[in-house]
Motif scaffolding. Structure first.
Motif, PDB file in Angstrom:
ATOM      1  N   LYS A  58       5.030 -17.111   1.358  1.00 38.97           N
ATOM      2  CA  LYS A  58       6.504 -17.172   1.982  1.00 38.97           C
ATOM      3  C   LYS A  58       7.717 -16.097   2.420  1.00 38.97           C
ATOM      4  O   LYS A  58       7.708 -15.818   2.868  1.00 38.97           O
ATOM      5  N   ASN A  59       7.538 -14.458   1.325  1.00 36.59           N
ATOM      6  CA  ASN A  59       8.757 -13.578   1.786  1.00 36.59           C
ATOM      7  C   ASN A  59       7.917 -12.734   2.678  1.00 36.59           C
ATOM      8  O   ASN A  59       8.330 -11.361   2.627  1.00 36.59           O
ATOM      9  N   GLY A  60       6.240 -12.317   2.688  1.00 36.32           N
ATOM     10  CA  GLY A  60       5.791 -11.352   3.009  1.00 36.32           C
ATOM     11  C   GLY A  60       5.651 -10.271   2.091  1.00 36.32           C
ATOM     12  O   GLY A  60       5.918 -10.284   0.786  1.00 36.32           O
ATOM     13  N   ILE A  61       5.880  -9.044   2.772  1.00 39.35           N
ATOM     14  CA  ILE A  61       6.263  -7.436   1.937  1.00 39.35           C
ATOM     15  C   ILE A  61       7.567  -6.759   2.421  1.00 39.35           C
ATOM     16  O   ILE A  61       8.014  -6.305   3.217  1.00 39.35           O
ATOM     17  N   ARG A  62       8.172  -6.441   1.329  1.00 37.99           N
ATOM     18  CA  ARG A  62       9.050  -5.301   2.074  1.00 37.99           C
ATOM     19  C   ARG A  62       9.151  -4.838   2.456  1.00 37.99           C
ATOM     20  O   ARG A  62       8.092  -4.187   1.637  1.00 37.99           O
ATOM     21  N   THR A  63       9.636  -3.415   3.094  1.00 41.84           N
ATOM     22  CA  THR A  63       9.897  -2.102   3.435  1.00 41.84           C
ATOM     23  C   THR A  63       9.680  -1.527   2.442  1.00 41.84           C
ATOM     24  O   THR A  63       8.708  -0.359   2.503  1.00 41.84           O
ATOM     25  N   GLY A  64      10.568  -1.914   1.941  1.00 35.75           N
ATOM     26  CA  GLY A  64      10.508  -0.373   0.743  1.00 35.75           C
ATOM     27  C   GLY A  64       9.543  -0.460  -0.154  1.00 35.75           C
ATOM     28  O   GLY A  64       9.027   0.484  -0.790  1.00 35.75           O
ATOM     29  N   ARG A  65       8.207  -1.758  -0.725  1.00 39.95           N
ATOM     30  CA  ARG A  65       7.400  -2.121  -1.125  1.00 39.95           C
ATOM     31  C   ARG A  65       5.869  -1.311  -0.392  1.00 39.95           C
ATOM     32  O   ARG A  65       5.342  -0.495  -0.964  1.00 39.95           O
ATOM     33  N   LYS A  66       6.110  -0.989   0.538  1.00 38.31           N
ATOM     34  CA  LYS A  66       5.604  -1.004   1.741  1.00 38.31           C
ATOM     35  C   LYS A  66       5.446   0.791   1.365  1.00 38.31           C
ATOM     36  O   LYS A  66       4.364   1.054   1.175  1.00 38.31           O
ATOM     37  N   ILE A  67       6.536   1.277   1.330  1.00 39.00           N
ATOM     38  CA  ILE A  67       6.809   2.507   0.847  1.00 39.00           C
ATOM     39  C   ILE A  67       6.009   3.408   0.097  1.00 39.00           C
ATOM     40  O   ILE A  67       5.607   4.270  -0.078  1.00 39.00           O
ATOM     41  N   GLN A  68       6.947   2.160  -1.250  1.00 35.68           N
ATOM     42  CA  GLN A  68       6.059   2.389  -2.667  1.00 35.68           C
ATOM     43  C   GLN A  68       4.631   2.482  -2.822  1.00 35.68           C
ATOM     44  O   GLN A  68       3.835   3.329  -3.067  1.00 35.68           O
ATOM     45  N   ILE A  69       3.787   1.446  -2.064  1.00 32.74           N
ATOM     46  CA  ILE A  69       2.091   1.354  -1.881  1.00 32.74           C
ATOM     47  C   ILE A  69       1.473   3.298  -1.189  1.00 32.74           C
ATOM     48  O   ILE A  69       0.919   3.510  -1.755  1.00 32.74           O
ATOM     49  N   ILE A  70       2.057   3.557   0.125  1.00 31.62           N
ATOM     50  CA  ILE A  70       1.551   4.398   0.662  1.00 31.62           C
ATOM     51  C   ILE A  70       2.274   5.604  -0.209  1.00 31.62           C
ATOM     52  O   ILE A  70       0.931   6.252  -0.029  1.00 31.62           O
ATOM     53  N   LYS A  71       3.535   5.577  -1.045  1.00 25.31           N
ATOM     54  CA  LYS A  71       3.602   7.077  -1.496  1.00 25.31           C
ATOM     55  C   LYS A  71       2.208   6.655  -2.816  1.00 25.31           C
ATOM     56  O   LYS A  71       1.643   7.405  -3.496  1.00 25.31           O
ATOM     57  N   ALA A  72       1.909   6.092  -2.887  1.00 26.90           N
ATOM     58  CA  ALA A  72       0.765   6.140  -4.302  1.00 26.90           C
ATOM     59  C   ALA A  72      -0.481   6.011  -3.756  1.00 26.90           C
ATOM     60  O   ALA A  72      -1.054   6.905  -4.463  1.00 26.90           O
ATOM     61  N   LEU A  73      -0.851   6.131  -2.196  1.00 31.79           N
ATOM     62  CA  LEU A  73      -1.974   5.725  -2.258  1.00 31.79           C
ATOM     63  C   LEU A  73      -1.819   7.512  -1.404  1.00 31.79           C
ATOM     64  O   LEU A  73      -2.853   8.194  -2.211  1.00 31.79           O
ATOM     65  N   SER A  74      -0.826   8.119  -1.478  1.00 28.07           N
ATOM     66  CA  SER A  74      -0.613   9.198  -0.580  1.00 28.07           C
ATOM     67  C   SER A  74      -1.257  10.400  -2.143  1.00 28.07           C
ATOM     68  O   SER A  74      -1.640  11.643  -2.208  1.00 28.07           O
TER      69      SER A  74
END
Length: 339
Positions: free
Chosen positions: A138-154
């Motif tokens: 319904k809501n997809g993924i917020r841009t800020g949440r994408k960045i959080q995931i990228i930071k964690a993986l980085s």
């Protein structure tokens, strides 16, 4: 827009970001975690596509158009306040940069690859909480949440890619531009942040210029890193590289008219092949499929031998291996005798 040379400032940021991107796009070990997953990350493998269904191509055109427009000297009669016109174009460019999907997905998949987490057309989903997964449709993924995931993986990989977003991503600015909730005054950029205005904010033009400039440098560095990786791998064209020691599959890098990586083929010794190719004409996909559950690309080997010999389960015991022709050639590759 500043008292300093804006081109020099932009170039400095772009070069600095490019250095951060280089080990992501050209990892020291592209093989151990399955090079096909690495190529799939670079090429954004989804499935079959006809011509005209790749929004990333349109996004690049939009970025180029806006950037060129910002360099045009506007006629005073038609644009009496040309300076604000340039700011408006810059804000549209900024908004497009921070919301376009492809860079987030490619960066996330390249990070996943280095961590051995495989490839996925939706690289964020299996990294979400169970609650987030339930609301995803319904809501997809917020841009800020994408960045959080990228930071964690980085952080897990040991690269500073995620930190780059801190330099230019401003969620308030993005929301204000996307929802047309702002005004440009003589002094600054202003937004009510909603009807109530309780979260109103301002950015002076130096602050705004810094965010736009760094966002432009980020996407320019991203595009350059992507292009460089495709150039480097394009140099391996017309070669048959051992890929699967069990079935004796030979991998070939496929290139476009500019000799840039655009796909891959795995030639099997039973005269069949698995192939993926992305061009402006669309996507060609043969004997391969995205496996969401395993986060991988499944390659099909066609028929197994009824009575296989020692060379491969795909070759009869009394037969010689026969590989499909290398792309656009009459050459049949052979398995190296020293392996």
């Amino acid at each position: 827009m500043t008292e300093f040379d804006p081109e020099a400032i932009f170039a400095g940021h772009r070069q600095r970001y490019l250095k951060v991107f280089q080990p992501l796009f050209l990892p020291t070990d592209p093989i151990s975690n399955d090079i096909i997953c690495y190529f799939a990350s670079l090429l954004r493998v989804l499935g079959m596509e006809d011509k005209g269904w790749d929004p990333y191509a349109e996004s690049r055109h939009i970025l180029n158009d806006l950037n060129r427009l910002m360099k045009v000297k506007l006629p005073k009669k038609k644009f009496p306040d040309s300076e604000r016109t340039m700011w408006r174009l810059g804000l549209l460019l900024y908004s497009h940069i921070v919301v376009m999907d492809a860079p987030y997905e490619v960066i996330t998949n390249l990070l996943r690859f280095q961590l051995g987490k495989g490839f996925s057309p939706n690289p964020f989903f299996d990294l979400l909480t169970e609650k987030e997964k339930k609301s995803f449709r319904k809501n997809g993924i917020r841009t800020g949440r994408k960045i959080q995931i990228i930071k964690a993986l980085s952080n897990d990989v040991g690269l500073a890619v995620g930190d780059l977003y801190d330099e230019f991503y401003n969620s308030q600015l993005r929301n204000a531009v996307q929802h047309s909730d702002f005004i440009l005054t003589d002094e600054d950029f202003r937004s009510r942040s909603g009807i109530s205005g309780t979260s109103a904010f301002k950015l002076n033009y130096d602050e705004l210029d810094a965010l736009i400039t760094k966002a432009k440098a980020f996407i320019a560095a991203y595009l350059q890193a992507e292009m460089t990786a495709r150039q480097v791998w394009g140099m391996q064209k017309s070669r048959a590289i051992p890929y699967d020691s069990h079935y004796k599959g030979l991998m070939e890098v496929l290139v476009d008219e500019r000799d840039l990586l655009c796909g891959f083929a795995v030639h099997w010794p039973n005269n069949s092949q698995s192939l993926y190719r992305r061009t402006e004409e669309g996507v060609e996909m043969v004997n391969c499929l995205v496996d969401l559950k395993r986060a991988s690309i499944d390659l099909w080997v066609d028929r197994y031998a009824r009575n296989p010999g020692s060379f491969s389960p795909l070759v009869e015991h009394d037969a010689e291996p026969v590989y499909t022709l290398l792309d656009k050639s009459a050459i049949r590759p052979i398995w190296p005798t020293n392996l």
